[in-house]
Motif scaffolding. Structure first.
Motif, PDB file in Angstrom:
ATOM      1  N   ILE A   1       4.484  -9.386  -4.799  1.00  0.00           N
ATOM      2  CA  ILE A   1       4.601 -10.136  -3.371  1.00  0.00           C
ATOM      3  C   ILE A   1       4.365  -9.386  -2.147  1.00  0.00           C
ATOM      4  CG2 ILE A   1       6.250 -11.857  -1.971  1.00  0.00           C
ATOM      5  CD1 ILE A   1       7.125 -12.833  -4.687  1.00  0.00           C
ATOM      6  N   THR A   2       5.097  -8.112  -2.126  1.00  0.00           N
ATOM      7  CA  THR A   2       5.046  -7.327  -1.174  1.00  0.00           C
ATOM      8  C   THR A   2       3.739  -6.534  -0.755  1.00  0.00           C
ATOM      9  OG1 THR A   2       7.368  -6.383  -1.771  1.00  0.00           O
ATOM     10  CG2 THR A   2       5.848  -4.841  -0.168  1.00  0.00           C
ATOM     11  N   ILE A   3       2.891  -6.390  -1.743  1.00  0.00           N
ATOM     12  CA  ILE A   3       1.517  -6.198  -1.481  1.00  0.00           C
ATOM     13  C   ILE A   3       0.654  -7.284  -1.011  1.00  0.00           C
ATOM     14  CG2 ILE A   3      -0.787  -5.672  -2.876  1.00  0.00           C
ATOM     15  CD1 ILE A   3       0.909  -3.789  -4.676  1.00  0.00           C
ATOM     16  N   GLN A   4       1.141  -8.547  -1.429  1.00  0.00           N
ATOM     17  CA  GLN A   4       0.422  -9.677  -0.935  1.00  0.00           C
ATOM     18  C   GLN A   4       0.606  -9.966   0.580  1.00  0.00           C
ATOM     19  OE1 GLN A   4       1.555 -12.701  -3.723  1.00  0.00           O
ATOM     20  NE2 GLN A   4      -0.159 -12.369  -5.062  1.00  0.00           N
ATOM     21  N   ARG A   5       1.870  -9.716   1.008  1.00  0.00           N
ATOM     22  CA  ARG A   5       2.393  -9.957   2.108  1.00  0.00           C
ATOM     23  C   ARG A   5       1.564  -8.996   3.133  1.00  0.00           C
ATOM     24  NH1 ARG A   5       5.953  -6.810   4.943  1.00  0.00           N
ATOM     25  NH2 ARG A   5       7.167  -6.224   2.724  1.00  0.00           N
TER      26      ARG A   5
ATOM     27  N   ASN B   1      -6.080   0.877  -3.236  1.00  0.00           N
ATOM     28  CA  ASN B   1      -7.068   0.041  -4.188  1.00  0.00           C
ATOM     29  C   ASN B   1      -6.253  -1.172  -4.431  1.00  0.00           C
ATOM     30  OD1 ASN B   1      -8.615   2.459  -4.650  1.00  0.00           O
ATOM     31  ND2 ASN B   1      -7.708   3.067  -6.420  1.00  0.00           N
ATOM     32  N   ARG B   2      -5.053  -1.221  -4.685  1.00  0.00           N
ATOM     33  CA  ARG B   2      -4.502  -2.521  -4.754  1.00  0.00           C
ATOM     34  C   ARG B   2      -4.579  -3.389  -3.614  1.00  0.00           C
ATOM     35  NH1 ARG B   2       0.041  -2.549  -8.228  1.00  0.00           N
ATOM     36  NH2 ARG B   2      -0.424  -1.399 -10.015  1.00  0.00           N
TER      37      ARG B   2
ATOM     38  N   ILE C   1      -7.454   1.776   8.818  1.00  0.00           N
ATOM     39  CA  ILE C   1      -6.177   1.703   8.062  1.00  0.00           C
ATOM     40  C   ILE C   1      -5.778   2.847   6.983  1.00  0.00           C
ATOM     41  CG2 ILE C   1      -4.556   0.093   6.845  1.00  0.00           C
ATOM     42  CD1 ILE C   1      -6.630  -1.987   7.708  1.00  0.00           C
ATOM     43  N   LEU C   2      -5.057   3.877   7.663  1.00  0.00           N
ATOM     44  CA  LEU C   2      -4.589   5.054   6.420  1.00  0.00           C
ATOM     45  C   LEU C   2      -3.594   4.296   5.702  1.00  0.00           C
ATOM     46  CD1 LEU C   2      -4.251   8.283   8.445  1.00  0.00           C
ATOM     47  CD2 LEU C   2      -5.993   7.745   6.810  1.00  0.00           C
ATOM     48  N   VAL C   3      -3.424   4.643   4.398  1.00  0.00           N
ATOM     49  CA  VAL C   3      -2.594   3.958   3.336  1.00  0.00           C
ATOM     50  C   VAL C   3      -1.963   5.173   2.688  1.00  0.00           C
ATOM     51  CG1 VAL C   3      -2.338   2.499   1.617  1.00  0.00           C
ATOM     52  CG2 VAL C   3      -4.171   1.947   3.212  1.00  0.00           C
ATOM     53  N   ASP C   4      -0.571   5.132   2.577  1.00  0.00           N
ATOM     54  CA  ASP C   4       0.241   5.952   1.841  1.00  0.00           C
ATOM     55  C   ASP C   4       1.282   5.170   1.069  1.00  0.00           C
ATOM     56  OD1 ASP C   4       0.580   8.373   0.575  1.00  0.00           O
ATOM     57  OD2 ASP C   4       1.494   9.416   2.138  1.00  0.00           O
TER      58      ASP C   4
ATOM     59  N   SER D   1       6.357   4.235  -8.709  1.00  0.00           N
ATOM     60  CA  SER D   1       5.639   4.106 -10.009  1.00  0.00           C
ATOM     61  C   SER D   1       4.318   3.033 -10.001  1.00  0.00           C
ATOM     62  CB  SER D   1       6.524   3.887 -11.238  1.00  0.00           C
ATOM     63  OG  SER D   1       7.573   4.851 -11.072  1.00  0.00           O
ATOM     64  N   TRP D   2       3.579   3.658 -10.588  1.00  0.00           N
ATOM     65  CA  TRP D   2       2.071   2.601 -10.326  1.00  0.00           C
ATOM     66  C   TRP D   2       1.829   2.446 -11.835  1.00  0.00           C
ATOM     67  CZ3 TRP D   2       1.008   0.585  -5.989  1.00  0.00           C
ATOM     68  CH2 TRP D   2       1.502   0.888  -4.831  1.00  0.00           C
ATOM     69  N   LYS D   3       1.297   1.106 -12.213  1.00  0.00           N
ATOM     70  CA  LYS D   3       0.891   0.739 -13.502  1.00  0.00           C
ATOM     71  C   LYS D   3      -0.216   1.709 -14.110  1.00  0.00           C
ATOM     72  CE  LYS D   3       1.468  -4.258 -13.485  1.00  0.00           C
ATOM     73  NZ  LYS D   3       0.760  -5.530 -13.356  1.00  0.00           N
ATOM     74  N   GLU D   4      -0.999   1.986 -13.022  1.00  0.00           N
ATOM     75  CA  GLU D   4      -2.259   2.818 -13.408  1.00  0.00           C
ATOM     76  C   GLU D   4      -1.922   4.121 -13.949  1.00  0.00           C
ATOM     77  OE1 GLU D   4      -3.273   0.186 -10.090  1.00  0.00           O
ATOM     78  OE2 GLU D   4      -1.705   1.305 -10.661  1.00  0.00           O
TER      79      GLU D   4
END
Length: 180
Positions: free
Chosen positions: A14-18, A47-48, A100-103, A164-167
Motif C-alpha cells: 500500500i505504501t508503494i501504491q501511495r 523497479n517496484r 525522480i531519484l529513488v533510494d 528487506s526486499w523479496k528479490e
C-alpha cells in the motif's frame, strides 16, 4: 539486539501504491520525467515503483535507470576496503528532464549528494525530486529533504533501519534494530 517491524506485508505494498499515486498527481503522463534508482538498494524500490506505475497507467512510457555512486561518495578514498562498484544503466539523457531519484533509506543525506554529483554526467536536469521508502529525519548531516516519503522513522544514530526486499531477502519488510 531487539527488532521492531515498521512496515511489512500489505502495508508495504500500500505504501508503494501511495507513492505511485503521488507521482501521478505531480507528473501526470511522465512525458518529461525519468525515474532513477540509486545503487545498490534503491534500485529495488525504483523497479517496484516503475512496475506499479505501468500497472496503474499501462500506456505511460516512463524511462527508468540505475545509478552507481561509488566513485562520487565523499568517503570513497577513506574506506579501508575497496568498494565494489555496481552498474549504472541509464540509456537516456536527463537534460531538461524532471528526474525522480529513488533510494530505500534517507539517513545522513550523503548518498543523495553523491547521486546528484553522479547524475550530472548524464546532463543537466530541469528538476530533481527525491523519493524514499524510509526517512530517518533527525539524522541529516546535509540539507537534503525528500519530496516523497513512504514512512518517517525517528531513531538515534546507534539504531539501524533495515529494508528487506523479496528479490534478495525473500520478504518485503522494514525493521528497526534497537539497542539493548
Amino acid at each position: 539486539m531487539e527488532t521492531l517491524t515498521l512496515l511489512d506485508g500489505q502495508k508495504f505494498q500500500i505504501t508503494i501504491q501511495r507513492l505511485c499515486h503521488q507521482l501521478i498527481e505531480n507528473h501526470n503522463t511522465f512525458s518529461d520525467t525519468v525515474l532513477i534508482g540509486i545503487q545498490p538498494r534503491g534500485i529495488y524500490l525504483a523497479n517496484r515503483i516503475h512496475q506499479e506505475l505501468k500497472r496503474i497507467q499501462p500506456h505511460t512510457e516512463l524511462q527508468a535507470g540505475n545509478l552507481d555512486i561509488t566513485f562520487f561518495r565523499d568517503d570513497f578514498r577513506t574506506n579501508k576496503d575497496l568498494p565494489a562498484a555496481s552498474t549504472t544503466a541509464i540509456n537516456f539523457i536527463v537534460e531538461d528532464k524532471n528526474v525522480i531519484l529513488v533510494d530505500d533509506v534517507l539517513w545522513t543525506g550523503r548518498t543523495i549528494r553523491a547521486a546528484l554529483d553522479a547524475l550530472l554526467a548524464f546532463g543537466r536536469p530541469r528538476k530533481v525530486e527525491l523519493l524514499v521508502l524510509v526517512d530517518r529525519r533527525f539524522s541529516r548531516q546535509l540539507p537534503i529533504e525528500p519530496n516523497y516519503i513512504g514512512i518517517e522513522v525517528d531513531s538515534v544514530d546507534s539504531q539501524k533501519v533495515v529494508v528487506s526486499w523479496k528479490e534478495t531477502d525473500q520478504q518485503d519488510c522494514v525493521t528497526l534494530l534497537l539497542d539493548k
